[in-house]
Design a protein around this motif. Structure first.
Motif, PDB file in Angstrom:
ATOM      1  N   ARG A  28       0.824  -1.209   0.000  1.00 18.53           N
ATOM      2  CA  ARG A  28       0.000   0.000   0.000  1.00 18.53           C
ATOM      3  C   ARG A  28       0.862   1.264   0.000  1.00 18.53           C
ATOM      4  O   ARG A  28       1.962   1.285   0.516  1.00 18.53           O
ATOM      5  N   GLY A  53      -2.297   7.783  -0.913  1.00 16.87           N
ATOM      6  CA  GLY A  53      -2.138   6.990   0.300  1.00 16.87           C
ATOM      7  C   GLY A  53      -2.583   7.788   1.517  1.00 16.87           C
ATOM      8  O   GLY A  53      -2.127   8.910   1.736  1.00 16.87           O
ATOM      9  N   GLU A  58      -5.774   3.375   0.745  1.00 20.26           N
ATOM     10  CA  GLU A  58      -5.552   4.160  -0.462  1.00 20.26           C
ATOM     11  C   GLU A  58      -6.907   4.596  -0.981  1.00 20.26           C
ATOM     12  O   GLU A  58      -7.873   3.838  -0.894  1.00 20.26           O
TER      13      GLU A  58
END
Length: 105
Positions: A28, A53, A58
């Motif tokens: 991520r 992010g 996200e």
């Protein structure tokens, strides 16, 4: 490749977007970082998407369907604004954390 991580966004209207490629197995996005992904549009141009992010996830930041070949010029203002906002939030968060620590002394 999973896309490109935006490293720097020039403030100049025709300035560059500095990116690094993200491999498929990249985890991520870190807080405040932007990932770009682009692919050929069905009729002409490029389908461009940006993800941001956040602390725990996200989020889809923006899409530019069928963007022209000079799509970096099109997306640069949005990316520049978001980079600035994320930097300001990071400074504000650090100041608040410091204030809270000093208040406990």
């Amino acid at each position: 490749m999973r896309g490109a991580l935006v490293q720097r966004v020039s403030a100049l209207p025709d300035g560059p977007l500095d990116v690094t490629w993200l491999p498929l197995e990249t985890p991520r996005l870190p807080l405040g970082r932007i990932r770009l992904h682009w692919e050929s549009a069905s009729l002409a141009g490029w389908d461009v998407t940006a993800h941001l992010g956040l602390a725990t996830t996200e989020v889809h930041l923006a899409s530019w369907p069928a963007a022209p070949d000079d799509w970096p010029r099109l997306v640069r203002p949005t990316l520049h604004e978001v980079h600035g906002l994320c930097a300001a939030l990071a400074v504000a968060t650090a100041a608040l954390d410091l204030s809270n620590r000093l208040a406990q002394v």
